[in-house]
Design a protein around this motif. Structure first.
Motif, PDB file in Angstrom:
ATOM      1  N   HIS A   1       0.817  -1.220   0.000  1.00  0.00           N
ATOM      2  CA  HIS A   1       0.000   0.000   0.000  1.00  0.00           C
ATOM      3  C   HIS A   1       0.851   1.270   0.000  1.00  0.00           C
ATOM      4  CE1 HIS A   1      -2.960  -3.016   1.324  1.00  0.00           C
ATOM      5  NE2 HIS A   1      -3.756  -2.274   0.578  1.00  0.00           N
ATOM      6  N   ASP A   2       2.155   1.122  -0.246  1.00  0.00           N
ATOM      7  CA  ASP A   2       3.079   2.262  -0.253  1.00  0.00           C
ATOM      8  C   ASP A   2       2.962   3.105   1.014  1.00  0.00           C
ATOM      9  OD1 ASP A   2       4.468   1.862  -2.705  1.00  0.00           O
ATOM     10  OD2 ASP A   2       2.650   2.463  -3.760  1.00  0.00           O
ATOM     11  N   ASP A   3       2.760   2.425   2.134  1.00  0.00           N
ATOM     12  CA  ASP A   3       2.629   3.094   3.432  1.00  0.00           C
ATOM     13  C   ASP A   3       3.990   3.070   4.131  1.00  0.00           C
ATOM     14  OD1 ASP A   3       2.042   3.951   6.011  1.00  0.00           O
ATOM     15  OD2 ASP A   3       0.127   2.873   6.083  1.00  0.00           O
ATOM     16  N   ALA A   4       4.824   4.046   3.818  1.00  0.00           N
ATOM     17  CA  ALA A   4       6.190   4.097   4.334  1.00  0.00           C
ATOM     18  C   ALA A   4       6.220   4.171   5.855  1.00  0.00           C
ATOM     19  CB  ALA A   4       6.936   5.294   3.740  1.00  0.00           C
ATOM     20  N   THR A   5       5.345   4.947   6.438  1.00  0.00           N
ATOM     21  CA  THR A   5       5.339   5.109   7.896  1.00  0.00           C
ATOM     22  C   THR A   5       5.036   3.787   8.589  1.00  0.00           C
ATOM     23  OG1 THR A   5       4.686   7.421   7.696  1.00  0.00           O
ATOM     24  CG2 THR A   5       4.292   6.362   9.821  1.00  0.00           C
ATOM     25  N   ARG A   6       4.036   3.081   8.101  1.00  0.00           N
ATOM     26  CA  ARG A   6       3.686   1.790   8.715  1.00  0.00           C
ATOM     27  C   ARG A   6       4.786   0.760   8.477  1.00  0.00           C
ATOM     28  NH1 ARG A   6      -0.212  -2.569   7.462  1.00  0.00           N
ATOM     29  NH2 ARG A   6      -0.578  -1.521   5.476  1.00  0.00           N
ATOM     30  N   ALA A   7       5.344   0.707   7.277  1.00  0.00           N
ATOM     31  CA  ALA A   7       6.429  -0.245   6.993  1.00  0.00           C
ATOM     32  C   ALA A   7       7.615   0.012   7.910  1.00  0.00           C
ATOM     33  CB  ALA A   7       6.849  -0.146   5.532  1.00  0.00           C
ATOM     34  N   PHE A   8       7.963   1.268   8.081  1.00  0.00           N
ATOM     35  CA  PHE A   8       9.087   1.671   8.932  1.00  0.00           C
ATOM     36  C   PHE A   8       8.837   1.316  10.397  1.00  0.00           C
ATOM     37  CE2 PHE A   8      11.716   5.297  10.749  1.00  0.00           C
ATOM     38  CZ  PHE A   8      12.945   4.842  10.284  1.00  0.00           C
ATOM     39  N   SER A   9       7.582   1.315  10.810  1.00  0.00           N
ATOM     40  CA  SER A   9       7.254   1.040  12.215  1.00  0.00           C
ATOM     41  C   SER A   9       7.585  -0.389  12.631  1.00  0.00           C
ATOM     42  CB  SER A   9       5.779   1.329  12.493  1.00  0.00           C
ATOM     43  OG  SER A   9       4.940   0.309  11.969  1.00  0.00           O
ATOM     44  N   TYR A  10       7.714  -1.299  11.688  1.00  0.00           N
ATOM     45  CA  TYR A  10       8.035  -2.697  11.996  1.00  0.00           C
ATOM     46  C   TYR A  10       9.535  -2.947  12.050  1.00  0.00           C
ATOM     47  CZ  TYR A  10       3.107  -3.241  11.138  1.00  0.00           C
ATOM     48  OH  TYR A  10       1.745  -3.096  11.205  1.00  0.00           O
ATOM     49  N   ALA A  11      10.335  -1.944  11.759  1.00  0.00           N
ATOM     50  CA  ALA A  11      11.791  -2.065  11.812  1.00  0.00           C
ATOM     51  C   ALA A  11      12.265  -1.878  13.253  1.00  0.00           C
ATOM     52  CB  ALA A  11      12.437  -1.017  10.912  1.00  0.00           C
ATOM     53  N   ALA A  12      13.298  -2.618  13.614  1.00  0.00           N
ATOM     54  CA  ALA A  12      13.910  -2.486  14.941  1.00  0.00           C
ATOM     55  C   ALA A  12      14.544  -1.109  15.077  1.00  0.00           C
ATOM     56  CB  ALA A  12      14.954  -3.588  15.136  1.00  0.00           C
ATOM     57  N   PRO A  13      14.731  -0.644  16.304  1.00  0.00           N
ATOM     58  CA  PRO A  13      15.311   0.683  16.523  1.00  0.00           C
ATOM     59  C   PRO A  13      16.634   0.922  15.784  1.00  0.00           C
ATOM     60  CG  PRO A  13      14.420  -0.156  18.565  1.00  0.00           C
ATOM     61  CD  PRO A  13      14.318  -1.273  17.563  1.00  0.00           C
ATOM     62  N   ALA A  14      17.498  -0.060  15.709  1.00  0.00           N
ATOM     63  CA  ALA A  14      18.781   0.131  15.021  1.00  0.00           C
ATOM     64  C   ALA A  14      18.580   0.398  13.529  1.00  0.00           C
ATOM     65  CB  ALA A  14      19.687  -1.077  15.220  1.00  0.00           C
TER      66      ALA A  14
ATOM     67  N   PHE B   1      18.240   4.509   8.887  1.00  0.00           N
ATOM     68  CA  PHE B   1      17.566   5.173   7.767  1.00  0.00           C
ATOM     69  C   PHE B   1      16.928   6.505   8.147  1.00  0.00           C
ATOM     70  CE2 PHE B   1      18.068   0.884   6.316  1.00  0.00           C
ATOM     71  CZ  PHE B   1      18.566   1.105   5.046  1.00  0.00           C
ATOM     72  N   GLN B   2      16.661   6.721   9.389  1.00  0.00           N
ATOM     73  CA  GLN B   2      16.178   7.977   9.956  1.00  0.00           C
ATOM     74  C   GLN B   2      14.753   8.370   9.596  1.00  0.00           C
ATOM     75  OE1 GLN B   2      19.183  10.885   9.087  1.00  0.00           O
ATOM     76  NE2 GLN B   2      20.644   9.938  10.491  1.00  0.00           N
ATOM     77  N   THR B   3      14.310   8.117   8.385  1.00  0.00           N
ATOM     78  CA  THR B   3      12.941   8.486   8.014  1.00  0.00           C
ATOM     79  C   THR B   3      12.271   7.329   7.266  1.00  0.00           C
ATOM     80  OG1 THR B   3      13.416   9.387   5.817  1.00  0.00           O
ATOM     81  CG2 THR B   3      13.668  10.902   7.699  1.00  0.00           C
ATOM     82  N   PRO B   4      10.947   7.255   7.364  1.00  0.00           N
ATOM     83  CA  PRO B   4      10.220   6.237   6.600  1.00  0.00           C
ATOM     84  C   PRO B   4      10.447   6.366   5.096  1.00  0.00           C
ATOM     85  CG  PRO B   4       8.799   7.164   8.289  1.00  0.00           C
ATOM     86  CD  PRO B   4      10.051   7.999   8.268  1.00  0.00           C
ATOM     87  N   GLU B   5      10.569   7.591   4.608  1.00  0.00           N
ATOM     88  CA  GLU B   5      10.762   7.815   3.172  1.00  0.00           C
ATOM     89  C   GLU B   5      12.101   7.260   2.686  1.00  0.00           C
ATOM     90  OE1 GLU B   5       7.680  10.072   4.861  1.00  0.00           O
ATOM     91  OE2 GLU B   5       9.797  10.191   5.408  1.00  0.00           O
ATOM     92  N   ARG B   6      13.145   7.457   3.455  1.00  0.00           N
ATOM     93  CA  ARG B   6      14.459   6.892   3.078  1.00  0.00           C
ATOM     94  C   ARG B   6      14.417   5.372   3.107  1.00  0.00           C
ATOM     95  NH1 ARG B   6      18.734  10.607   6.495  1.00  0.00           N
ATOM     96  NH2 ARG B   6      18.453  12.491   5.269  1.00  0.00           N
ATOM     97  N   PHE B   7      13.755   4.842   4.103  1.00  0.00           N
ATOM     98  CA  PHE B   7      13.662   3.393   4.252  1.00  0.00           C
ATOM     99  C   PHE B   7      12.936   2.757   3.067  1.00  0.00           C
ATOM    100  CE2 PHE B   7      11.061  -0.184   5.879  1.00  0.00           C
ATOM    101  CZ  PHE B   7      12.081  -1.093   6.074  1.00  0.00           C
ATOM    102  N   ILE B   8      11.752   3.265   2.755  1.00  0.00           N
ATOM    103  CA  ILE B   8      10.978   2.659   1.674  1.00  0.00           C
ATOM    104  C   ILE B   8      11.648   2.886   0.314  1.00  0.00           C
ATOM    105  CG2 ILE B   8       9.353   4.512   1.135  1.00  0.00           C
ATOM    106  CD1 ILE B   8       7.144   2.270   1.165  1.00  0.00           C
ATOM    107  N   ALA B   9      12.332   4.003   0.156  1.00  0.00           N
ATOM    108  CA  ALA B   9      13.060   4.255  -1.093  1.00  0.00           C
ATOM    109  C   ALA B   9      14.171   3.225  -1.281  1.00  0.00           C
ATOM    110  CB  ALA B   9      13.639   5.671  -1.104  1.00  0.00           C
ATOM    111  N   MET B  10      14.873   2.884  -0.198  1.00  0.00           N
ATOM    112  CA  MET B  10      15.927   1.875  -0.278  1.00  0.00           C
ATOM    113  C   MET B  10      15.342   0.520  -0.680  1.00  0.00           C
ATOM    114  SD  MET B  10      17.233  -1.017   1.409  1.00  0.00           S
ATOM    115  CE  MET B  10      16.456  -0.902   3.007  1.00  0.00           C
ATOM    116  N   VAL B  11      14.234   0.145  -0.069  1.00  0.00           N
ATOM    117  CA  VAL B  11      13.622  -1.144  -0.386  1.00  0.00           C
ATOM    118  C   VAL B  11      13.121  -1.139  -1.831  1.00  0.00           C
ATOM    119  CG1 VAL B  11      11.754  -2.753   0.189  1.00  0.00           C
ATOM    120  CG2 VAL B  11      13.021  -1.605   2.021  1.00  0.00           C
ATOM    121  N   ARG B  12      12.441  -0.107  -2.222  1.00  0.00           N
ATOM    122  CA  ARG B  12      11.887  -0.004  -3.581  1.00  0.00           C
ATOM    123  C   ARG B  12      12.998  -0.108  -4.626  1.00  0.00           C
ATOM    124  NH1 ARG B  12       9.597   5.107  -3.409  1.00  0.00           N
ATOM    125  NH2 ARG B  12       7.851   4.255  -2.242  1.00  0.00           N
ATOM    126  N   ARG B  13      14.098   0.596  -4.398  1.00  0.00           N
ATOM    127  CA  ARG B  13      15.207   0.655  -5.358  1.00  0.00           C
ATOM    128  C   ARG B  13      16.073  -0.601  -5.325  1.00  0.00           C
ATOM    129  NH1 ARG B  13      16.883   5.025  -3.578  1.00  0.00           N
ATOM    130  NH2 ARG B  13      18.334   4.223  -2.059  1.00  0.00           N
TER     131      ARG B  13
END
Length: 148
Positions: free
Chosen positions: A52-65, A70-82
């Motif tokens: 669903h391209d929900d970067a915030t929710r996807a990022f919320s399942y990542a461990a603190p480290a 990645f610092q932001t949900p947008e950076r995280f999802i961009a890395m996965v997408r690319r």
């Protein structure tokens, strides 16, 4: 480095099947049913968030480290997408039986891509202080053969 540490989550959580692993990693132990379900649900929820391209929710399942890396949900999802298109948008997913390795649970997921190639995503999840499980990394390797 992020690519070798993370290939987060599966993009689609539709019709997930749990099957036994063919060979447990050395030192692996069985996982309690409640933990196995919780780990499955975390990975499946992140897959759904990617679908669903929900970067915030996807990022919320990542461990603190991972979140710190990645610092932001947008950076995280961009890395996965690319970097991990099969994780971002798999054509199929099959969950294997998880195994405990020390303090982590390892959850393998077989992914199929749009071309019929098969991949194995090996997720590492860690229990948080609040008792929840979060994804601490994922390695994706191409499996031999194609799905039919």
């Amino acid at each position: 480095m992020a690519r070798s540490l993370i290939a987060f989550c599966i993009a689609v959580a539709a019709a997930c099947t749990v099957v036994p692993t063919s060979a447990a990693p050395p030192g692996a132990a069985a996982v309690a049913a409640a933990d196995a379900r919780a780990v499955h649900d975390v990975v499946a929820a992140q897959l759904d968030a990617f679908a669903h391209d929900d970067a915030t929710r996807a990022f919320s399942y990542a461990a603190p480290a991972i979140q710190a890396m990645f610092q932001t949900p947008e950076r995280f999802i961009a890395m996965v997408r690319r970097g991990y298109p099969v994780v971002y948008r798999p054509a199929s997913t099959t969950f294997f039986v998880p195994q405990r390795l020390g303090d982590e649970i390892v959850q393998e997921v077989q992914l199929g891509d749009a071309d019929g190639a098969t991949w194995i995503a090996t997720y590492r999840l860690e229990r948080q202080r609040d008792g929840t499980w979060r994804i601490n990394g994922c390695d994706v390797q191409r499996a031999s053969g194609k799905t039919v």
